[in-house]
Design an enzyme around this catalytic site. Structure first.
Site: not given
Ligand code: MG
Length: 304
Positions: A22-23, A214, A216, A247, A256
């Site tokens: 997803r992300d 979460h 990055h 990003c 991520n």
């Molecule tokens: Mg993320």
């Protein structure tokens, strides 16, 4: 293996939330066919991951990469003991998620007004109003809801963010009925002591057991930030295999943190994840080939 620190014990077990499908995929330039996405999630399901976030019910006008969310949710092989959350922005999204057979969902909000406006076109207060019918539908269906907070250590539009502001919104999400709040450093701006101060501030209002991180890796700080938070009792970590996603605020940069790198670090410190690192790395390398990009995971590249 015992921690070198005498004051801060590290956890013996950590839950990894895989957000690559997803992300990750929503921020990739290259679009993947639906059957490739399904195959990717099915591969990830065999790696020992306990949670795989599989798609998002946002409008395909906003995120064309995930326009096939229903089909993906419907056709993946669901392994027993694995949860497959889906992102929902509002009541309509929640209805779509339920109709598609989702059994776990996540809502999202930014701690910065400007970011929330740009991301979902409404204020933070309006976002909370939109969440009410989502939570009601989830409760009626017996579905758990995760809350995502973005921009926790910096906003691309507002710069620095006050930890107390993050704590207030995190508490609000828990009061609304979320079982967990994932703290997202969306632009990868944070450093380890800042991350610790933030978690300390939030955990005065939300039990640390209900917080996930979460991070990055935009500035190479993600693993250090994760370690810093493990020392404070955080036991749930979001990551994306191969560091999928990049990003959106800095072209060509890392987004991520890569799941393979997190798993290697944790297992190396004697912290159990239940994940098969080789299988995970191979799944990451496969998806990178399909996306015609290189892996952002240093560990993953060793398995090519
Ligand atoms: Mg993320």
């Amino acid at each position: 293996m015992k921690s070198l620190h005498t004051t801060n014990a590290l956890p013996s077990k950590v839950t990894i939330v895989e957000v690559g499908p997803r992300d990750g995929l929503q921020n990739e330039q290259q679009h993947l066919d639906t059957d490739k996405k399904i195959n990717f999630i099915n591969r990830l399901s065999t790696c020992g991951l306990p949670v795989i976030e599989c798609s998002s019910m946002v409008s395909s006008q906003w995120i064309p990469q995930l326009a096939d969310a229903e089909e993906v949710i419907n056709k993946i092989d669901r392994h027993p003991g694995v949860r497959y959350p889906v992102l929902v922005p509002n009541e309509k999204g929640m209805q779509r998620a339920l109709a598609a057979g989702a059994t776990s969902v996540a809502i999202f909000i930014a701690v910065s007004e400007s970011f929330n406006q740009k991301n979902v076109n409404c204020s933070i207060d309006e976002s909370f109003t939109r969440f009410e019918p989502v939570m009601a539908l989830a409760k009626a269906a017996g579905i758990e809801v995760r809350g995502y907070l973005s921009c926790i250590m910096g906003c691309p539009y507002e710069g620095k963010i006050k930890p107390m502001k993050v704590a207030t919104i995190a508490r609000h999400l828990i009061e609304l009925g979320c079982y967990e709040v994932s703290l997202g450093d969306t632009i990868g701006a944070g450093t380890p002591l800042q991350a610790q101060r933030l978690v300390q501030t939030i955990s005065k209002q939300v039990p640390v057991e209900q917080l996930a991180i979460h991070f990055h890796d935009t500035r190479g700080q993600a693993l250090a930030n994760i370690f810093a938070c493990l020392e404070l009792g955080i036991t749930t970590i979001d990551a994306a295999v191969a560091g999928l996603g990049g990003c959106p605020y800095a072209k060509g940069s890392s987004g991520n943190v890569a799941t393979e790198d997190v798993v290697y670090m944790l297992e190396g410190m004697g912290i159990e994840t239940g994940i098969d690192l080789r299988a995970l790395s191979e799944a990451g390398n496969m998806i990178c080939q399909q996306l015609k990009r290189s892996s952002h995971s240093k560990v993953g590249r060793l398995y090519q």
